[in-house]
Write a protein that holds these residues in place. Structure first.
Motif, PDB file in Angstrom:
ATOM      1  N   PRO A 169       0.746  -1.269   0.159  1.00  0.00           N
ATOM      2  CA  PRO A 169      -0.153  -0.064   0.075  1.00  0.00           C
ATOM      3  C   PRO A 169       0.873   1.304  -0.045  1.00  0.00           C
ATOM      4  O   PRO A 169       0.512   2.194  -0.672  1.00  0.00           O
ATOM      5  CB  PRO A 169      -0.818  -0.120   1.279  1.00  0.00           C
ATOM      6  N   SER A 170       2.034   1.192   0.838  1.00  0.00           N
ATOM      7  CA  SER A 170       2.892   2.553   0.799  1.00  0.00           C
ATOM      8  C   SER A 170       3.638   2.619  -0.623  1.00  0.00           C
ATOM      9  O   SER A 170       3.574   3.798  -1.204  1.00  0.00           O
ATOM     10  CB  SER A 170       3.670   2.380   1.970  1.00  0.00           C
ATOM     11  N   LYS A 171       4.050   1.506  -1.174  1.00  0.00           N
ATOM     12  CA  LYS A 171       4.842   1.715  -2.257  1.00  0.00           C
ATOM     13  C   LYS A 171       4.082   2.141  -3.368  1.00  0.00           C
ATOM     14  O   LYS A 171       4.547   2.491  -4.408  1.00  0.00           O
ATOM     15  CB  LYS A 171       5.563   0.195  -2.508  1.00  0.00           C
ATOM     16  N   ALA A 172       2.944   1.779  -3.500  1.00  0.00           N
ATOM     17  CA  ALA A 172       1.744   2.127  -4.648  1.00  0.00           C
ATOM     18  C   ALA A 172       1.808   3.653  -4.572  1.00  0.00           C
ATOM     19  O   ALA A 172       1.890   4.214  -5.614  1.00  0.00           O
ATOM     20  CB  ALA A 172       0.651   1.364  -4.434  1.00  0.00           C
ATOM     21  N   ILE A 173       1.768   4.202  -3.228  1.00  0.00           N
ATOM     22  CA  ILE A 173       1.716   5.774  -3.382  1.00  0.00           C
ATOM     23  C   ILE A 173       3.003   6.164  -3.576  1.00  0.00           C
ATOM     24  O   ILE A 173       3.312   7.107  -4.334  1.00  0.00           O
ATOM     25  CB  ILE A 173       1.400   6.185  -1.898  1.00  0.00           C
ATOM     26  N   LEU A 174       4.131   5.755  -2.936  1.00  0.00           N
ATOM     27  CA  LEU A 174       5.489   6.482  -3.366  1.00  0.00           C
ATOM     28  C   LEU A 174       5.834   6.228  -4.699  1.00  0.00           C
ATOM     29  O   LEU A 174       6.354   7.310  -5.324  1.00  0.00           O
ATOM     30  CB  LEU A 174       6.427   5.405  -2.583  1.00  0.00           C
TER      31      LEU A 174
END
Length: 258
Positions: free
Chosen positions: A145-150
């Motif tokens: 979830p974080s990497k998809a944003i980053l």
């Protein structure tokens, strides 16, 4: 620093690790005078944001719950995502969590989740062996979830985060220098979805896609499950998640134009 910023700094002291403070402790922590700190505490108490736990110690107040309820019921992202997430949870079955995460400063926060788990788990997500409980902060470089944003953020915003802790991004395979990190993020962006295993919490795996608002990434839609369970094939799961993210964006756009 402005008075408003100092007041917010006092409120920010109340964390999961340290939920109680005295005025004296807060004054020392923030390097403020005792009289100024008392004044800020009095303002926060009057607003209901802080409450006296004992005569000399304070915790977060009932106004926080009021605002949280308003967020759950009226936040445009949550309102748009809820029916999409419920459908995904029904289609994917039990033992799979569908978290909705959004960018929060230089972290990522889970703001909603859906699951078909038994009620005692579904209604108390924080008790589950998953790090994506509502309100939980997560680093931008760890977990699907974080990497998809980053991966979909402007690199001008990513660079200061990288400079603050280059080793953290290297530790999760994003690269040993800024050039390598940019290359890795571009690859994740082109792939459209991010799949990780055990990065945020051992024994869990996830897949996530970004959510945009006016072409700016604001969050992610994910599926989290135990590593012991076989994840549905990527070629079928990614299109379903991507379709869900686009539906959320369309619902938000339509609501904003009314």
């Amino acid at each position: 620093m402005s008075t408003a910023n100092r007041l917010l700094n006092v409120l920010a002291l109340f964390t999961m690790d340290r939920p109680e403070w005295s005025v004296e402790e807060a004054a020392t922590e923030l390097d403020m005078t005792l009289s100024t700190t008392y004044r800020y505490f009095r303002s926060l108490v009057e607003a209901g944001l802080v409450a006296a736990h004992t005569p000399s110690r304070y915790t977060l107040g009932p106004a926080i719950i009021r605002f949280d309820r308003q967020m759950r019921l009226l936040d445009p992202l949550i309102v748009a995502a809820r029916p999409v997430m419920r459908r995904l949870a029904r289609e994917l079955g039990p033992h799979i969590w569908v978290p909705l995460c959004r960018l929060y400063r230089t972290d990522v926060m889970c703001v909603h989740q859906e699951t078909l788990e038994p009620p005692d788990l579904a209604n108390d997500f924080e008790r589950q062996p998953v790090s994506y409980g509502r309100g939980q902060l997560m680093p931008l470089h760890r977990g699907a979830p974080s990497k998809a944003i980053l991966a979909n953020m402007n690199f001008r915003l990513v660079r200061p985060i990288y400079d603050g802790d280059p080793a953290a991004m290297a530790a999760v395979g994003l690269g040993g220098n800024w050039t390598e990190v940019k290359r890795s993020l571009r690859a994740l962006r082109s792939a459209g979805a991010v799949i990780t295993s055990g990065e945020l919490q051992g024994g869990m795996q996830g897949i996530a896609v970004p959510i945009f608002d006016q072409q700016v990434v604001i969050g992610s839609l994910s599926i989290i499950m135990q590593q012991s369970r076989e994840m549905p094939p990527r070629e079928t799961l990614v299109p379903r998640l991507t379709e869900g993210a686009r539906q959320i964006e369309e619902i938000m756009t339509a609501a904003a134009s009314r």
